[in-house]
Write an enzyme that holds these catalytic residues in place. Structure first.
Site, short mmCIF file in Angstrom:
data_model
loop_
_atom_site.label_atom_id
_atom_site.label_comp_id
_atom_site.label_asym_id
_atom_site.label_seq_id
_atom_site.Cartn_x
_atom_site.Cartn_y
_atom_site.Cartn_z
CB SER A 1 1.02 -4.71 -7.99
OG SER A 1 1.07 -4.77 -6.58
N GLY B 1 -4.63 -4.01 -7.81
CA GLY B 1 -5.83 -3.61 -8.53
C GLY B 1 -6.06 -2.12 -8.40
CD GLU C 1 -4.03 1.68 -12.45
OE1 GLU C 1 -3.89 0.80 -13.32
OE2 GLU C 1 -4.27 2.88 -12.70
CB VAL D 1 -8.59 2.35 -4.75
CG1 VAL D 1 -9.52 2.88 -3.67
CG2 VAL D 1 -7.64 1.32 -4.16
CG ASP E 1 1.32 -2.40 7.98
OD1 ASP E 1 2.43 -1.88 8.18
OD2 ASP E 1 0.78 -2.44 6.86
#
Length: 672
Positions: free
Chosen positions: A41, A43, A39, A45, A148
């Protein structure tokens, strides 16, 4: 009697109200949510399972306001089909949420493994780096850079194989054009010096630097540049060189120094990295890299099965060619993965099926041209009773029937099967229902026994007695115990009926018979000939995997999570991405006229009466809008390219100057 009917109606009415008013989501599209695994900001998973294939997936939930951010990730992720890259199956859009159905990796992040182990040995590190380099090579050849790369974005599957994920910062890039970028993104501790300094950079060179940071963390157990203060970390990246312990081998130290070179022009390309002696001395060669594309034989099998259950093939072909990430595309990928795993196991020559304490049957194909099947010989009566009891469960009957249609199109299914309240277990052949109803259900092994009918059963011993085959005898079964070679006819026999006509028998309680806990090695050939050559070996063949030791200490890698980082995104340049943004960012119509749910005729015969273990009905009509977009075609760049660049021949591509860094959120990157 009337009072009982009224009470039942009232109870049913109350259950319906409770289901409708329950704020907890139970189903998203064709996926049944099982639990929340993360969880942030952005949403939640979820761990979910595909209802028709029973495959576990991860559902990443995001708000529709983040449609522009998600469009970049979806655009790049959906076209990446590689065994070391997480698979994006489907995108489901509801009124206010967007769900990404992706491959589930049960062993979590590589970061957690390094934190437990503190550091890995060179052999394990070489295997991880090889798989990661193969994924990066494929990514760069597809004209894409990750930007990334970090331990938190590398996941481990059931067999601890590398799966690269999180493509939120990905960008189109052509190695032949040597494109410069200027968007500052990524995680500070993994950023290259030119990116930290704010200079324009080449995406491929930034990925190579991040590979060096990851390799350093695996071998030494900490990040080379990691401070609580972000500015201090940046100063060390620019001015200081990492410390290399003397315990490192010569080749590993040489590769690390080349990856972490301050001058991006002197860093090796991904093709040069794969050819480095560090990998060759550990048995990894560039010639062993296989084409990740699925075989045409596997694709043809999946097409036939989907056509058999009534899928509109024109719509399926359009979803595949355009990579729509809709329900059909996700279904196609899930079945194709199962078929590819089946082919890979066939190449190894041995199949393994374990069922509790019962005897496992290992099937070895005699020749590549012969069909193979998988049989479970249960020596425990309780296991057999449990399997029968489970298979008679009426709540799973229609789903089991549909799965047997899907995985076994050659199996004859009568109309009685549909109308019956429960699926009766059938002994003539190892059908899909028998596998689906076993307690330890293994979806990977389910498809191993499908599309095969067994006519001739030949049992082979283990390796030590492989040369001891008996001559063909039509009536007598021979048992090889490793000590004698005489005919044996036991008084008590167990029978496994494989095709309804011929039975394979072996002793159930005999001094010469194998024990109940032993595994039998069986080869099933299917030529048109009678039962021949039965040899039983009592030698067990079990698989074992050494568990990873658990350490209480925690590596200094964990300190990289403390620094604050943000993200930014440049405009999506692809036309298909712009179309994707307009689709997923558009809100459903608020007209007073109720919009009719789209109905797909291929599921007409299946959508009315599906029942699942919880007793809740399921409608196979599409209950959430999926993304339909056409991916723009692009040419793959040259595969052999070196990043030893000449400044005068570099073409610059301008990006809006922004500064952003990602935080190290768990499992999926926190989108701000």
């Amino acid at each position: 009697m009337k009072k009982n009917e009224k009470a039942n109606i009232s109870a049913s009415y109350n259950d319906l109200i409770a289901t409708i008013c329950n704020p907890r989501i139970s189903d998203v599209g064709t996926y049944r949510i099982e639990s929340v695994v993360g969880e942030g900001s952005f949403g939640k998973v979820y761990l979910a399972a595909h209802l028709l294939t029973n495959t576990k997936v991860v559902l990443k939930s995001s708000c529709r306001k983040q449609a522009i951010i998600l469009a970049r990730e979806i655009h790049h992720h959906r076209r990446l089909l590689h065994p070391n890259i997480t698979r994006l199956y489907e995108v489901v859009c509801t009124e206010d949420r967007i769900y990404l159905a992706m491959e589930y990796c049960p062993n979590g992040e590589l970061y957690d493994w390094v934190a437990r182990e503190k550091r890995l040995d060179e052999k394990t590190t070489c295997r991880i780096m090889w798989q990661l380099c193969c994924a990066i090579q494929y990514l760069h050849r597809q004209g894409c850079v990750h930007r990334d790369l970090k331990l938190e974005n590398i996941f481990l599957d059931k067999a601890y194989n590398v799966k690269l994920g999180d493509f939120g910062f990905s960008r189109d890039s052509d190695c032949s054009r040597r494109t410069f970028m200027n968007t500052r993104c990524g995680t500070v501790a993994y950023c290259a010096p030119e990116l930290v300094q704010g200079h324009k950079y080449i995406g491929e060179c930034v990925d190579i630097w991040s590979l060096g940071i990851i390799m350093y963390a695996l071998l030494i157990g900490r990040l080379p540049f990691d401070e609580d203060d972000v500015s201090l970390t940046e100063q060390k990246i620019i001015n200081e060189c990492p410390q290399y312990p003397e315990t490192l081998s010569k080749n590993s130290s040489s590769l690390l120094k080349s990856l972490l070179c301050k001058d991006y022009r002197l860093r090796p390309s991904i093709d040069q990295i794969i050819s480095h002696p560090y990998f060759k001395e550990n048995g990894y060669h560039s010639s062993s890299i296989r084409d990740p594309r699925p075989s045409s034989k596997a694709e043809e099998k999946v097409r036939k099965r989907l056509e058999f259950v009534g899928v509109d093939m024109d719509q399926l072909n359009a979803s595949i060619s355009q990579q729509r990430c809709d329900m059909f595309y996700g279904w196609w990928l899930l079945l194709l993965e199962k078929e590819m795993r089946k082919e890979n196991k066939k190449k190894k020559g041995l199949f393994h099926l374990h069922k509790g304490s019962s005897s496992a049957v290992h099937i070895a194909p005699a020749t590549p041209s012969l069909k193979t099947a998988q049989v479970s010989v249960m020596s425990n009566n309780q296991d057999s009773l449990k399997s029968r009891h489970t298979s008679s469960d009426s709540s799973n009957s229609l789903l089991s029937t549909f799965r047997s249609w899907l995985f076994d199109p050659k199996q004859k299914h009568t109309a009685d099967t549909l109308s019956s309240s429960a699926i009766r277990p059938r002994t003539p052949s190892p059908s899909a229902e028998n596998y689906l109803t076993q307690e330890n259900f293994d979806s990977d092994n389910l498809s191993e026994s499908l599309d095969n009918s067994v006519e001739n059963l030949t049992v082979f011993p283990s390796i030590n007695s492989f040369g001891r085959r008996h001559s063909n005898l039509p009536q007598t079964t021979h048992v090889d115990t490793g000590e004698q070679n005489t005919p044996f006819t036991p008084p008590l026999l167990k029978t496994v009926n494989l095709d309804g006509n011929k039975d394979f028998t072996f002793p159930s309680n005999s001094q010469n018979s194998p024990s109940k806990s032993s595994n039998l090695s069986i080869n099933i050939d299917i030529p048109p000939s009678p039962l021949q050559n039965t040899v039983i070996s009592p030698q067990p063949t079990r698989r074992s995997r050494t568990p990873i030791r658990s350490l209480s200490g925690r590596s200094s890698v964990a300190s990289s999570r403390n620094s604050s980082r943000t993200r930014s995104y440049s405009n999506v340049s692809s036309a298909s991405s712009n179309s994707l943004i307009s689709i997923i960012s558009s809100k459903p119509s608020s007209s007073t006229v109720q919009r009719q749910t789209p109905f797909h005729s291929p599921f007409e015969r299946l959508h009315k009466s599906f029942h699942f273990p919880s007793g809740e009905p399921f409608n196979t009509r599409i209950n959430a809008t999926a993304i339909f977009t056409v991916g723009s075609g692009r040419k793959n760049p040259q595969s052999s390219s070196s990043l030893m660049f000449n400044q005068s021949s570099v073409k610059e591509e301008e990006e809006p100057e922004e500064t952003s860094f990602s935080d190290s959120s768990k499992h999926f990157t926190d989108l701000l």
